[in-house]
Write an enzyme that holds these catalytic residues in place. Sequence first.
Site, PDB file in Angstrom:
ATOM      1  N   HIS A 198       0.733  -1.394  -0.030  1.00  0.00           N
ATOM      2  CA  HIS A 198      -0.024  -0.058  -0.042  1.00  0.00           C
ATOM      3  C   HIS A 198       0.859   1.240   0.159  1.00  0.00           C
ATOM      4  CE1 HIS A 198      -3.492  -2.793   0.843  1.00  0.00           C
ATOM      5  NE2 HIS A 198      -3.942  -1.891   0.078  1.00  0.00           N
ATOM      6  N   GLU A 440     -11.535 -10.195  -5.638  1.00  0.00           N
ATOM      7  CA  GLU A 440     -10.129 -10.196  -5.518  1.00  0.00           C
ATOM      8  C   GLU A 440      -9.809 -11.550  -4.596  1.00  0.00           C
ATOM      9  OE1 GLU A 440      -9.001  -6.464  -3.327  1.00  0.00           O
ATOM     10  OE2 GLU A 440     -11.118  -6.592  -2.499  1.00  0.00           O
ATOM     11  N   ASP A 464      -4.796  -8.022  -4.989  1.00  0.00           N
ATOM     12  CA  ASP A 464      -5.179  -9.229  -3.982  1.00  0.00           C
ATOM     13  C   ASP A 464      -5.495 -10.518  -4.726  1.00  0.00           C
ATOM     14  OD1 ASP A 464      -4.665  -8.258  -1.400  1.00  0.00           O
ATOM     15  OD2 ASP A 464      -6.458  -6.949  -1.892  1.00  0.00           O
ATOM     16  N   CYS A 511      -9.208  -2.894 -11.297  1.00  0.00           N
ATOM     17  CA  CYS A 511      -8.737  -1.706 -10.734  1.00  0.00           C
ATOM     18  C   CYS A 511      -7.425  -2.097 -10.171  1.00  0.00           C
ATOM     19  CB  CYS A 511      -9.754  -1.069  -9.577  1.00  0.00           C
ATOM     20  SG  CYS A 511     -10.009  -2.233  -8.381  1.00  0.00           S
TER      21      CYS A 511
HETATM   22  C1  PEP Z   1      -6.585  -4.855  -5.354  1.00  0.00           C
HETATM   23  O1  PEP Z   1      -6.473  -5.778  -4.574  1.00  0.00           O
HETATM   24  O2  PEP Z   1      -6.286  -5.180  -6.651  1.00  0.00           O
HETATM   25  C2  PEP Z   1      -7.264  -3.399  -5.157  1.00  0.00           C
HETATM   26  C3  PEP Z   1      -7.470  -2.592  -6.248  1.00  0.00           C
HETATM   27  O3  PEP Z   1      -7.314  -3.027  -4.035  1.00  0.00           O
HETATM   28  P1  PEP Z   1      -6.282  -2.569  -2.865  1.00  0.00           P
HETATM   29  O4  PEP Z   1      -4.594  -2.607  -3.792  1.00  0.00           O
HETATM   30  O5  PEP Z   1      -6.455  -1.358  -2.256  1.00  0.00           O
HETATM   31  O6  PEP Z   1      -5.889  -3.918  -2.027  1.00  0.00           O
HETATM   32 MG    MG Z   2      -7.392  -5.270  -2.680  1.00  0.00          MG
END
Ligand code: PEP
Ligand code: MG
Length: 596
Positions: A198, A440, A464, A511
């Site tokens: 993150h 995910e 994820d 995403c």
């Molecule tokens: C993902 O898991 O691809 C996602 C977009 O969410 P995050 O990276 O915030 O877990």
């Molecule tokens: Mg995620």
Amino acid sequence: MPIQQQMNKFIQGIGASPGIVIGKAYLVERSKVRLPQKRINPEQVEEEVKRFLKAIQESRDQLIEIKERILDPEVSRHAFILDVHLMILDDEMLLQDTMDTIGKRKVNAEWALDLTLEKLDTAFKAIEDEYLRERRSDLHYVSQRIFRNLLGKKHDDITKIKGKVIVVAHDLSPADTLQMNLNHVAGFVTDIGGKISHTAILSRSLSIPAVAGLEVATSLINGGDLLIIDGETGEVVINPTEEISQSFVERKRRIKSMEREVLKYASLPAETCDGVRVRLQANIEMVEEIPSAKAHGADGIGLYRTEILYLNRKDLPTEEEHFQTYRRLAESISPASATIRTLDIGGDKFLANYSKGNEMNPAMGLRAIRFSMKETDIFKLQLRGILRASAYGNLRILFPMISGIEEVRQAKAILEEVKKGLAKARIPFQHEIKIGAMIEIPSASVTADILAREVDFFSIGTNDLIQYTLAIDRINEHVSYLYEPLHPAILRIIRSIVQSAHQGGIPAAICGEMAAEPAYALILLGLGLDEFSMNPISIPKVKKVLRISRFEETQSLVEELFRFSTASEIECYVRNWMAKRFPGDFIQCYTEDSKT
Ligand code: PEP
Ligand code: MG
């Protein structure tokens, strides 16, 4: 013994956020230091004990100074923790045992202290009282300070960064990152973590270059060292020569001019040569990023991460704060839409008063929608804020970490309850607001046909999804080489999610960070994805590749990929395909990225 300065030393990590910067290192002290273990002669014992006591005294002076510097009454309420640390420094066992070990075992102070700490650590672990047991972290914190003083390394304080520096740390949680005055941060360098941790994502969204997974950065770099970091290739140079600096400055200039070239595509439609139009949207975490999203040509916000609203505070955001934030989001992106993801806390992000830091497996623990279903009051507050803001623009709601249909139904039931409350109070909101599920978790992808009946859209979170499908911890640098977006399992899973979405009559979005890589974007298009959302800076290059490709050729490419059985065969085929199809274009960034 003076610490030897590293000169022109190259270390290789993982490019976590692109950009080249040259600047002074600012060492954040929670780093793990590598300890020299040396045997000494009997006549060196006295000198070694003196060195140890000097480091203790220096640690004491530093803590007293930090305590005295705290002016903010709110912060000073927590100053007792510094008294605890000062008490640890006076601890008889810590001092005496270490000095005895130096004398008896004829080892240097670092080694002796390490042996004492091992004993203390075992004693702490055996304590039944959880609070006292947790004080191990204070012992760890103090011992790192002593080690740093023994090694002559500089200490720095995360909140008082001045000038423009490159922050060097063993690890940085998103909360750490946000505590800093980011105006003073030119770059980040960490021992652990990878491309999709993150902190890496946050750095990218703030356009701060970052290199992660260096393993030895905090051992090799001293505070004040001159560093060059290349957030694209993952290279870090410690105290570079003038010649090396010049070569990086030149590379930076070339990249900037390439960026300027690609930026021309920002304002053009995301449409293939044969007329297939897709939606390219931005992933953001703060409303302040909207101007950048628009400047890079985003057609709306495909993922608005809401965690930042909750981090770095002791209380929770109020309904009003939620409402005002989402209203600004809706109004500033209008007439395009914004997809707000409900709280995705857990994994590597924790709330101050709900910290589940003691979970053995936080990535599989009480996170995201699971947390919201447990803490329904917190969840309802956020949903009320989103619904109220929906009267001011075009908003969609996205539930994270959905593992099956029951969670969706429960979340929707709560949403209905909140809607009823608002309707009763005659507060306006968008009654038909669209609801999506993040796909995910493997169980969600396998049951996507069932989920498609319950939601209005899917958003595939490949960050994820890859982690859980391939069992690769997304923040563990030791296994990052196995994090393969083009693994046959991932391609098959994405294909089946898209098919389920389309059979159920709903669109499939992506995403995850995967969409931001031009070659992957073409494959995702060939797999039938309808919407793409990514960090804003990647939008122009993805637009460019889409505009010079034909949809039909991406389908043929995908068909070819399903003939291979390993990720490396697929990677290799795609690299060659890109090189042939776009000679001299995209190939550079693709091969660099694929190294990580
Ligand atoms: C993902 O898991 O691809 C996602 C977009 O969410 P995050 O990276 O915030 O877990
Ligand atoms: Mg995620």
